[in-house]
Design an enzyme around this catalytic site. Structure first.
Site: not given
Lengths: 273, 273
Positions: A18, A160, A194
């Site tokens: 990834d 993130e 995500h």
């Protein structure tokens, strides 16, 4: 002779790559479904994020990552990144002499299993959405489906930054998904690794009638099927996990736990490929 | 003999590099102040953003960018990225045999000129803030100053997504800058080249009593002084601008106009370094 080769090959690890942390959500599902397999995870954090890069560089990075995993002697490669799966899967299959699976086909399959009215949405990075790959699949198989692709480029930085439960994430969800509200969709695919961390907020916004689907689970099942078909399931009864990253092993260890759902050990930082 | 070398050198272009688009706000100020200079801009868009990468890779990329510009025969290099200036300026000065300036010292200088009560804030990426470089400068020169460094990692993606006038940006500004509200600060430095696009919203949030400072202007002045000192100002009366990027020249052309304030032509996409 062939049996002997397979005996050796099937106990090799599975390689997963990834652009950074996101693929750990896929790794988590693989661990649940295939607890005896050895796994090697490669996070190309020096080049992240892939989702706003060009097709050319996404292919370049994906080939480099896969070749690195091949050198580690893996038996199969899982492309645990939608942007890389969307743009680079064909190139990877052409260049490599081992099985490669991505997250697009399993995600599409579970979306089509989930919908009853064939009004569906796909949420992804700009790269994934611009690739039109889901649109092509849906038009091929279900030409009468109503399909709503939405690029949600801020979801990755929000996750993130650890804001996946923050009220500002709810506001961004509102902003991106408002066009879906009157479309009567009954299923939506989280086509970026995500996004599962935002699943609860997305579910709250869309309401209980909409199934919110994480392709990680379907990808783990597709991997298991592939290993069964090719007689590549391990014969061992224990497993080990190794991690390689191209930037900041320390940050990967700390933030990665949110994605993997367990402590991360054994991380090696290597030079960008 | 020395005069003749300088005659040649001074008409060489100025090299500017950044991780992507942000440095164009610095280039814009250089064009305003030094309209006759030829400029070569290098945007390392294959590796952007730098602001959440490690010191090691920021130095690696910065050295590669600077060496590329050196090959283009520039007379001076401007590091138009705060994260790269914070971490890589010393390494660049050591490795290169031509003058290099960054955005940190000029920004710090203009912040100290602007403040009257020496209660100041610096807003930057996580890399810039974690480098503690402004803190060290302020403690050295003004040990009694009250200093508030704030990492605002979502500002870059908000600007990159063109949301710099969007109400969601105002909410993020509120979230990041709320701790400043009762600190009686009178000046704040925008220590990231993307942030000037949010200047209006930041100014609205902090109120008219706070000076919001863009280091791009001070950087252009520092560059002019350096060229004057080293007798490197061009003798020509016309200028040209060239751009190199490592990812997606098309996107750079389209989005870059917002940052540069003029149309971008003459962009060449090269392989990531």
């Amino acid at each position: 002779m062939k049996t002997e080769v397979n005996m050796l090959t099937k106990d090799l690890p599975i390689g997963i790559f990834d652009s950074g942390l996101g693929g750990l959500t896929v790794m988590q599902e693989i661990i649940k479904l295939l607890p005896n397999e050895n796994l090697i995870y490669f996070g190309d954090s020096a080049h992240l994020p892939y989702g706003n890069k060009s097709q050319k560089n996404i292919i370049r990075y994906s080939l480099a990552n896969a070749k690195f995993l091949q050198k580690q002697k893996v038996k199969v490669i899982v492309v645990a990144c939608n942007s890389a799966s969307a743009y680079a899967l064909d190139a990877l299959k052409k260049e490599l002499d081992l099985p490669v699976i991505g997250v697009i086909a399993p995600g599409f399959f579970s979306l089509m299993q989930a919908t009853k009215n064939f009004k569906v949405a796909v949420l992804g990075t700009r790269a994934t959405i611009n690739s039109n790959i889901y649109q092509k699949l849906i038009l091929q198989k279900h030409p009468k489906a109503s399909f709503y692709p939405i690029a949600c480029p801020l979801f990755v930085p929000l996750v993130e930054e650890g804001l996946h439960k923050h009220h500002l994430s709810s506001l961004h969800i509102h902003e991106y998904l408002q066009p879906l509200k009157d479309k009567n969709i009954d299923a939506v695919l989280l086509a970026c690794t995500h996004y599962p961390l935002l699943k609860e907020l997305i579910q709250n916004y869309l309401g209980k009638k909409v199934l919110v689907i994480d392709p990680a689970i379907a990808t783990a099942h597709a991997l298991k099927e592939l290993l069964e078909e090719q007689k590549l399931l391990t014969s061992k009864k224990s497993s080990s996990y190794k991690f390689f990253v191209t930037d900041d092993a320390k940050k990967f260890k700390i933030l990665g736990q949110n994605f993997l759902g367990m402590e991360i050990k054994n991380v090696k930082e290597i030079e960008p490929l």
